[in-house]
Design a protein around this motif. Structure first.
Motif: not given
Lengths: 742, 286
Positions: A280, A288, A290-291, A318, A323, A326, A377
């Motif tokens: 992440i 936050l 991106a994952k 998610d 985010f 992804i 977040n």
């Protein structure tokens, strides 16, 4: 047979007082008994089955083999599981079945059966299966049952925003569902009609699936659900049921099978083991961004719900955080292990172990409070989450606040001296979950409740949904009693009887209470309308007593006009696209857990000394049962986190097919659990309610892992986090340097 | 499924000994908490059992001066219900407390636990630290054997097939002594021991007058760490000597890998748990 009254479903109270009757309790003494003969090899082709000696045993009535089930395969998503197999694909795969008039003859018959095998090389790890030249199924040369990919957001743009990546690889273990009641089924025969009595969390869906098979034999099928001694996702379609159905159809006699605990554990189902590489990325301020997830899911020998579990694990969690981008890349791999199956949390329990540890690690690196980092977040009411979930009522902030306060207070009040030997630490983890899943069945996601006024008085509430111990009976009685202003003792509940009740999807996706209560509300509206119409017709003056009206209707043989079926289908939900995007559920549930652990550094032993579980389950309908489900889920999660695993030898043999060495927590292992509920009202739900169901297990392993990290500075990236593994991590200097980038 | 087997149900000790004397492969059955799973799991081949259920004369806890004697049919629950065991054999009490689970404790007997010969039998390390003796009876008489000399090898003992273990006895530990037991296992209830350690330390005038250390699940049998005991006797204990003794105890271990733990982990925890228990015990008596 039709004169047999439907089996009324045991309430929570009856179950607690041992009044419930399970499938094995219902088997009459003279019933034919059947058993499946299981492969002692992990991967082998059946060369020859000689059943002559078996059939010569007095009392043995019949033998079935793969040939008797030619062309029949179990599996909604990928029809790959034979009922009896000509190739053993895992240790315990069913090869033949014997039916006999009593247990002694059955045992002798099984001993007399000769099966010759040709051994094949086996693969019991994901890596071996991917590298193996041997295909576990002929149609799948690379042993990859399914792949899944999803990419969202602008990956070019995020690179400039991400100041810090945290990354690691996590592994979760296969564990049995560990319900108390082993699988059991009874098939009653009445000419062409077969009645399957078994504990199942989805009896109507089973009937939908089995009816075409049974029709091929020239018979009809109904399914009856007695009390269910736990399922957690395991108990529905299983080869044992079709074996009994075919024996019963051929012999024209009632047939039953009760699996021994050993057979239930070697040939039941397991939670899918996974290897999850995840990273992440966040801004320097802790936003936050991106994952990215790469995931390998051990399907076991057959698919069942494997494809759906893999997809859920890859992306569903998610939706909790905002985010921007992804990526997910997942593979479902056939191995020669016991087939995996959905299990409370549906894959999200596995991936939350990874995600919530990385969030915790990110907070450490950025020197931010882990609760505050999450708070800033998480999604909020009105958001459309990254995978298209439309967020309605959302109590995550209250959950995080509640846990954070509990931890702070506990830390203040219990200032424990740090000794060389014992270390104390605190951990926290959060989750989001759905209530039903429109994507589960392409046809629909809906529930029905029928109200039938009985000639002898009272109302029967029936539904194709079931009581798994989650309080379905209580929810129905409470709703109908309130809406129709009747006494509880006038109400009887019959669940999961396909012959007398409406269709039901079953207890999965934490949907049951929400869906049945909504359908019951609709049924009550319809009932009141029908009653009003009848009142006018009878010329009765207002306000008419319901009892009086029913008496008149009975006299005039018009009770049938008071039979109504309520229907509920959530609005605004869609079947997600192939990347998993879409609003699958009418509403979503949230929660955060916290705990305090004490680690014995000499032995690596972890003692959870206090646990807090905060849930947004909407307005709470049954406080006791809801609390019970939360505490049960926490303790179940404790086993998944610290002690449980299917220990498989290199040969593929399961070494712990029993509760002595499959280390489910016992009462002395249970920590004190304080349960908190947020004051949330879900306007799409029945009287503001959402559900509980799966969520209580989801954050537990990560919550404990984060507390261990806080206590001793190391993590065990592999479940279960046994004393020995933690002891090794504590004594391994490399582990102290934090997550590795592999 | 249980295989068919023969079961005689004598109502007296004399009849029970007679039943054991007559035949070859006949075994006594008390709480059956090991036997039934072993029969189901096809690990037990004997098909002829003598039930001790009716032999109530073997179920007692007796005291005669400093001597405590338990009849072999005494259950774990009986030990916990007795008002005196907690002081007469503190480690045994501790072992009974965490023995299996509540249901098993009401059935499992002290005689059964000693005779099963398992290295993970939890009462045995505790009994070894109080120098317990066992009485073995048969139609031809009875003999008394030190528990320390009872086991020969993994699940093998000096007990003859016609003999029945009828009682376990020991002398109450001296005034100024500490007797501790610790069970390391994968969970708290219904667990099989990974490493079990019992110690007894008696002291007078700042000197250790008697030291007993017994370890379970780290060798083919439960055993006394005699070299470690010898290091401690007659000395004023300190960190260094305790560490040395714990090391000596670990040196005497011969653990194996199994699904509960690795040999390495067992060895290391045998050392650290012995060190810990000795430190705790010494703190109590000095």
């Amino acid at each position: 047979m039709n004169s047999r009254p439907p089996l009324s479903t045991a309430s929570f109270r009856e179950r607690a007082l041992a009044g419930a009757r399970y499938a094995a309790d219902i088997i009459p003494p003279d019933t034919v008994l059947a058993e499946i003969v299981r492969s002692p090899h992990t991967h082998a082709r059946v060369k020859r089955i000689d059943s002559r000696a078996t059939l010569a045993v007095p009392g043995v009535l019949a033998v079935l083999t793969a040939e008797d089930f030619e062309g029949i395969r179990l599996g909604h998503l990928c029809a790959d599981e034979p009922i009896l197999s000509s190739v053993a694909r895992y240790f315990g795969d069913g090869i033949a079945a014997v039916a006999a008039k009593d247990r002694q003859s059955l045992m002798r018959g099984i001993e007399a059966l000769r099966i010759d095998y040709e051994l094949l090389p086996h693969a019991i790890t994901i890596d071996d299966a991917l590298a193996s030249p041997v295909a576990i199924h002929d149609f799948c040369a690379d042993n990859i049952a399914e792949k899944f990919q999803a990419v969202r957001g602008d990956w070019q743009a995020i690179n400039s925003r991400v100041a810090l990546w945290v990354e690691n690889t996590f592994e979760t273990a296969a564990i049995p569902h560990a319900y108390l009641e082993p699988r059991a089924c009874l098939v009653r025969v009445d000419g062409k009609r077969l009645e399957l009595v078994c504990g199942s969390h989805a009896p109507s869906m089973m009937a939908d699936f089995y009816r075409p098979i049974v029709a091929g034999w020239g018979s009809q099928l109904e399914v009856v659900t007695p009390a269910i001694g736990g399922s957690f996702g395991a108990k529905w379609e299983h080869p044992s049921q079709l074996v009994c159905l075919l024996f019963a159809q051929r012999l024209q006699r009632d047939v039953a099978m009760v699996l021994s605990r050993r057979d239930d554990m070697i040939a039941g189902r397991t939670r899918a083991a996974m290897r999850i590489r995840m990273r992440i990325g966040a801004t320097a301020e802790g936003e936050l961004v991106a994952k990215e997830t790469t995931l390998w899911c051990d399907n076991g020998a057959y698919s069942l719900h494997g494809p759906a579990v893999m997809k859920a694990a890859a992306i569903r969690g998610d939706n909790l955080y905002r985010f921007s981008a992804i990526k997910a890349d997942a593979q479902l791999v056939y191995t020669n292990n016991m087939p995996s199956e959905c299990f409370r949390g549906f894959g999200i329990t596995q991936s939350t172990f990874a995600l919530e540890q990385l969030i915790d690690e990110l907070a450490r690196r950025l020197k931010l409070d882990p609760a505050k980092l999450r708070l800033s977040n998480t999604v909020r009411e009105g958001d459309t989450a990254v995978h298209g979930w439309k967020i309605g009522s959302c109590g995550i902030a209250d959950c995080l606040d509640g846990i954070s306060n509990r931890i702070d207070r506990h830390r203040r009040d219990n200032a424990l001296p740090r000794s060389e030997r014992y270390r104390t630490g605190y951990g926290l983890a959060a989750f989001i979950h759905c209530i039903g899943n429109r994507g589960y069945d392409k046809r629909f996601d809906r529930a029905f409740v029928t109200l039938r006024t009985l000639p002898e008085g009272g109302i029967r509430i029936s539904s194709g949904e079931v009581e798994l111990g989650c309080g379905t009976v209580e929810v129905l009685i409470k709703t109908v009693a309130r809406e129709l202003a009747t006494n509880r003792d006038q109400l009887e509940v019959v669940l999961g009887d396909t012959a007398t009740g409406p269709h039901g999807m079953g207890s999965y996706a934490s949907r049951t209470s929400f869906f049945v209560a909504m359908a019951a509300l609709d049924a009550c509206r319809r009932f009141k309308r029908a009653a009003e119409q009848m009142r006018v017709e009878f010329g009765m003056t207002k306000p008419a007593e319901i009892g009086e009206l029913v008496a008149r209707a009975r006299q005039q043989q018009r009770l049938g006009d008071l039979e109504v079926t309520g229907d509920y289908q959530p609005s605004g939900v869609v079947v997600p696209d192939e990347t998993g995007y879409g609003n699958i559920s009418a509403a979503y549930t949230f929660g955060a857990h916290g705990c305090c652990v004490q680690v014995d550094t000499y032995t690596g032993k972890v003692t959870v000394t206090q646990y807090w579980a905060a849930h947004d389950a909407g307005t709470i309908v049954n406080l006791n049962e809801t609390q019970g489900q939360v505490i049960g889920g926490v303790i179940q999660g404790l086993g998944f986190a610290l002690t449980e695993c299917a220990s498989v030898a290199e040969s593929g043999q399961l070494l712990n097919p029993g509760y002595l060495d499959d280390r489910v927590p016992t009462f002395p292992d249970a920590p004190p659990v304080e349960v908190l509920f947020t004051d949330t009202y879900e306007k799409k739900g029945p009287a503001g309610a959402k559900t509980i169901g799966e969520p209580p297990i989801i954050p537990v392993p990560a919550c404990i892992a984060n507390a261990i990290r806080d206590a001793v500075g190391v993590r065990v990236y592999q479940l279960p986090m046994t004393s020995e593994r933690l002891w090794r991590a504590i004594n391994d200097d490399d582990a102290r340097s934090g997550p590795k980038g592999n | 499924m249980l295989p068919p087997f023969d079961l005689s149900q004598p109502q007296s000790l004399a009849d029970a000994l007679q039943a054991l004397a007559g035949k070859g492969d006949t075994r006594p059955l008390a709480g059956a908490t090991n036997l039934v799973p072993d029969l189901r799991g096809k690990r037990e081949t004997c098909r002829d059992f003598v039930s001790l259920d009716g032999v109530n004369e073997l179920r007692y806890i007796k005291r005669d001066g400093d001597r405590v004697t338990l009849g072999a049919r005494t259950t774990m629950a009986d030990i916990l219900d007795d008002s005196g065991i907690r002081t007469d054999a503190p480690a045994l009490y501790a072992a009974a407390e965490i023995f299996a689970g509540r249901m098993v404790r009401t059935a499992a007997t002290i005689g059964g636990n000693v005779c099963c010969g398992s290295p993970s039998a939890d009462t045995v390390p505790a009994l070894l630290t109080v120098d317990a003796e066992v009485t073995l009876s048969s139609v031809s008489g009875q003999r008394t054997v030190a528990l320390d000399e009872f086991y020969i090898d993994y699940k093998k003992s000096v007990l003859r097939s016609d003999e029945l273990l009828t009682s376990v006895s020991w002398n109450v530990p001296p005034q100024n002594s500490a007797n501790l037991f610790y069970k390391l296992a994968r969970r708290k209830g219904d667990a099989i021991t990974v490493t079990g350690v019992a110690v007894m330390i008696a002291a007078e005038d700042g000197v250790c007058t008697r030291a007993r250390i017994a370890l379970g699940s780290v060798a083919p049998t439960v055993f006394r760490a005699s070299a470690a005991e010898d290091l401690l006797a007659g000395k004023a204990l300190d960190e260094a000597i305790i560490e040395q003794a714990a090391r000596a105890a670990a040196d005497q271990c011969a653990p194996i890998d199994d699904i509960r733990a690795s040999a390495d982990y067992r060895l290391q925890t045998a050392f650290s748990l012995t060190r810990r228990l000795l430190t705790q015990a010494w703190k109590q008596v000095s």
